[in-house]
Design a protein around this motif. Sequence first.
Motif, PDB file in Angstrom:
ATOM      1  N   LEU A 202       0.846  -1.193   0.000  1.00  8.64           N
ATOM      2  CA  LEU A 202       0.000   0.000   0.000  1.00  8.64           C
ATOM      3  C   LEU A 202       0.888   1.251   0.000  1.00  8.64           C
ATOM      4  N   ASP A 203       0.298   2.391  -0.252  1.00  8.77           N
ATOM      5  CA  ASP A 203       1.084   3.615  -0.466  1.00  8.77           C
ATOM      6  C   ASP A 203       1.575   4.271   0.813  1.00  8.77           C
ATOM      7  N   GLU A 204       1.013   3.887   1.967  1.00  4.96           N
ATOM      8  CA  GLU A 204       1.322   4.615   3.203  1.00  4.96           C
ATOM      9  C   GLU A 204       2.635   4.149   3.833  1.00  4.96           C
ATOM     10  N   TYR A 205       3.775   4.432   3.189  1.00  2.16           N
ATOM     11  CA  TYR A 205       5.075   4.118   3.769  1.00  2.16           C
ATOM     12  C   TYR A 205       6.036   5.269   3.453  1.00  2.16           C
ATOM     13  N   SER A 206       7.134   5.333   4.197  1.00  2.00           N
ATOM     14  CA  SER A 206       8.071   6.464   4.031  1.00  2.00           C
ATOM     15  C   SER A 206       9.493   5.972   3.804  1.00  2.00           C
ATOM     16  N   GLY A 207       9.656   4.830   3.142  1.00  2.00           N
ATOM     17  CA  GLY A 207      10.980   4.289   2.870  1.00  2.00           C
ATOM     18  C   GLY A 207      11.152   4.009   1.393  1.00  2.00           C
ATOM     19  N   PRO A 208      12.158   3.223   1.035  1.00  2.00           N
ATOM     20  CA  PRO A 208      12.405   2.892  -0.366  1.00  2.00           C
ATOM     21  C   PRO A 208      11.202   2.190  -1.000  1.00  2.00           C
ATOM     22  N   ALA A 209      10.950   2.519  -2.226  1.00  2.00           N
ATOM     23  CA  ALA A 209       9.787   1.932  -2.919  1.00  2.00           C
ATOM     24  C   ALA A 209      10.043   0.470  -3.250  1.00  2.00           C
ATOM     25  N   PRO A 210       9.043  -0.372  -3.086  1.00  3.21           N
ATOM     26  CA  PRO A 210       9.173  -1.783  -3.464  1.00  3.21           C
ATOM     27  C   PRO A 210       9.030  -1.936  -4.969  1.00  3.21           C
ATOM     28  N   ASN A 211       9.629  -2.974  -5.488  1.00  2.00           N
ATOM     29  CA  ASN A 211       9.524  -3.232  -6.922  1.00  2.00           C
ATOM     30  C   ASN A 211       9.488  -4.757  -7.143  1.00  2.00           C
ATOM     31  N   PRO A 212       8.359  -5.289  -7.585  1.00  2.00           N
ATOM     32  CA  PRO A 212       7.101  -4.613  -7.925  1.00  2.00           C
ATOM     33  C   PRO A 212       6.269  -4.321  -6.680  1.00  2.00           C
ATOM     34  N   THR A 213       5.171  -3.603  -6.840  1.00  2.00           N
ATOM     35  CA  THR A 213       4.292  -3.294  -5.707  1.00  2.00           C
ATOM     36  C   THR A 213       3.284  -4.411  -5.460  1.00  2.00           C
ATOM     37  N   THR A 231       5.768 -18.288  -1.246  1.00  2.00           N
ATOM     38  CA  THR A 231       6.908 -17.367  -1.351  1.00  2.00           C
ATOM     39  C   THR A 231       6.907 -16.637  -2.692  1.00  2.00           C
ATOM     40  N   GLY A 232       7.565 -15.459  -2.698  1.00  2.00           N
ATOM     41  CA  GLY A 232       7.737 -14.693  -3.912  1.00  2.00           C
ATOM     42  C   GLY A 232       8.942 -13.768  -3.780  1.00  2.00           C
ATOM     43  N   ILE A 233       9.542 -13.398  -4.907  1.00  2.00           N
ATOM     44  CA  ILE A 233      10.749 -12.568  -4.911  1.00  2.00           C
ATOM     45  C   ILE A 233      10.375 -11.116  -5.210  1.00  2.00           C
ATOM     46  N   LEU A 234      11.035 -10.169  -4.508  1.00  2.00           N
ATOM     47  CA  LEU A 234      10.813  -8.744  -4.767  1.00  2.00           C
ATOM     48  C   LEU A 234      12.102  -7.980  -4.514  1.00  2.00           C
ATOM     49  N   SER A 235      12.079  -6.696  -4.792  1.00  2.00           N
ATOM     50  CA  SER A 235      13.259  -5.847  -4.571  1.00  2.00           C
ATOM     51  C   SER A 235      12.809  -4.467  -4.122  1.00  2.00           C
ATOM     52  N   PHE A 236      13.786  -3.684  -3.631  1.00  2.00           N
ATOM     53  CA  PHE A 236      13.486  -2.326  -3.153  1.00  2.00           C
ATOM     54  C   PHE A 236      14.510  -1.357  -3.742  1.00  2.00           C
ATOM     55  N   GLU A 237      14.122  -0.105  -3.854  1.00  2.00           N
ATOM     56  CA  GLU A 237      15.011   0.937  -4.368  1.00  2.00           C
ATOM     57  C   GLU A 237      15.812   1.530  -3.216  1.00  2.00           C
ATOM     58  N   GLY A 238      16.504   0.687  -2.499  1.00  2.00           N
ATOM     59  CA  GLY A 238      17.278   1.120  -1.340  1.00  2.00           C
ATOM     60  C   GLY A 238      17.113   0.105  -0.212  1.00  2.00           C
TER      61      GLY A 238
END
Length: 272
Positions: A202-213, A231-238
């Motif tokens: 969801l949009d209510e966070y204040s850290g690196p954006a997840p990818n994908p959402t 399980t599933g794989i994801l990444s973050f921009e930081g």
Amino acid sequence: MKIALLRNLYISLLIVILAACRSEIMNPDELVVAPESKKGGGSEIVTLNADAFIRRAFIKKKASAGYRMTASVSNSEPDTVHIIDVKIKASKGAPSPTIKKFTLYWEKSEPKAEVSSFSSDELDFVEDAVGKTYEVSYTMLNAQGKKIGKVKKKNITVEPPEANLPVLESIRITNSSGKQWICEIVISDPSNIIDNAEVEFLDEYSGPAPNPTIVSLSFAGEINLGQELYTGILSFEGDPTKTNYPLLVSGNAKDIKIFTIETSSTPAYSDL
């Protein structure tokens, strides 16, 4: 002459008043608390002004073993019906019941609705009876063992057990390789309904954006009886380790969402 005429009128009026009073006293609507007893068919039947009747009856297979029969009874006097004697007869092609006569006992009452529930767990069948129809005869009895009204008959189709709906047990986002972040959720699914899951950030966070959402999770195995890991794989921009991310988790059966729950998770590095 006038005196005789007035006397006759007085007597006639008195007769009318007495007849009206007698009619009011004998009004059957006021005699519900003292029901009339009739002899019929060799057994005593209690006839009520407002006769008790079966509002709803059903037979449901239990999740464990056996079957449960329940009947809801409506009556102006909630305590009138004490027990219900039942006879059950299989229709053509339906498996035979292991018992053909048993008793439904009081379970609970709803005074405002003037409804009482009666049930029994005695019933069973020689084979699976779900979807099969049976003729059921009900005889309602009062506390003295006397019949109330006439025998009621209903055709009832056996219902399947209520499914144990899946429940989200836990969720975590970890990184053990320094590169990939893995989202893991555990779902309690004793009825084996779920075959895939999904996590939405969801949009209510204040850290690196997840990818994908939105992350699709696949079945990764059963960790305990009835508990399944997805399980599933994801990444973050930081580095996301200091951020708590609000999430929407859904458990799906193919393309149908069985449950959706809002939760949150803080990613963490793991040595496992």
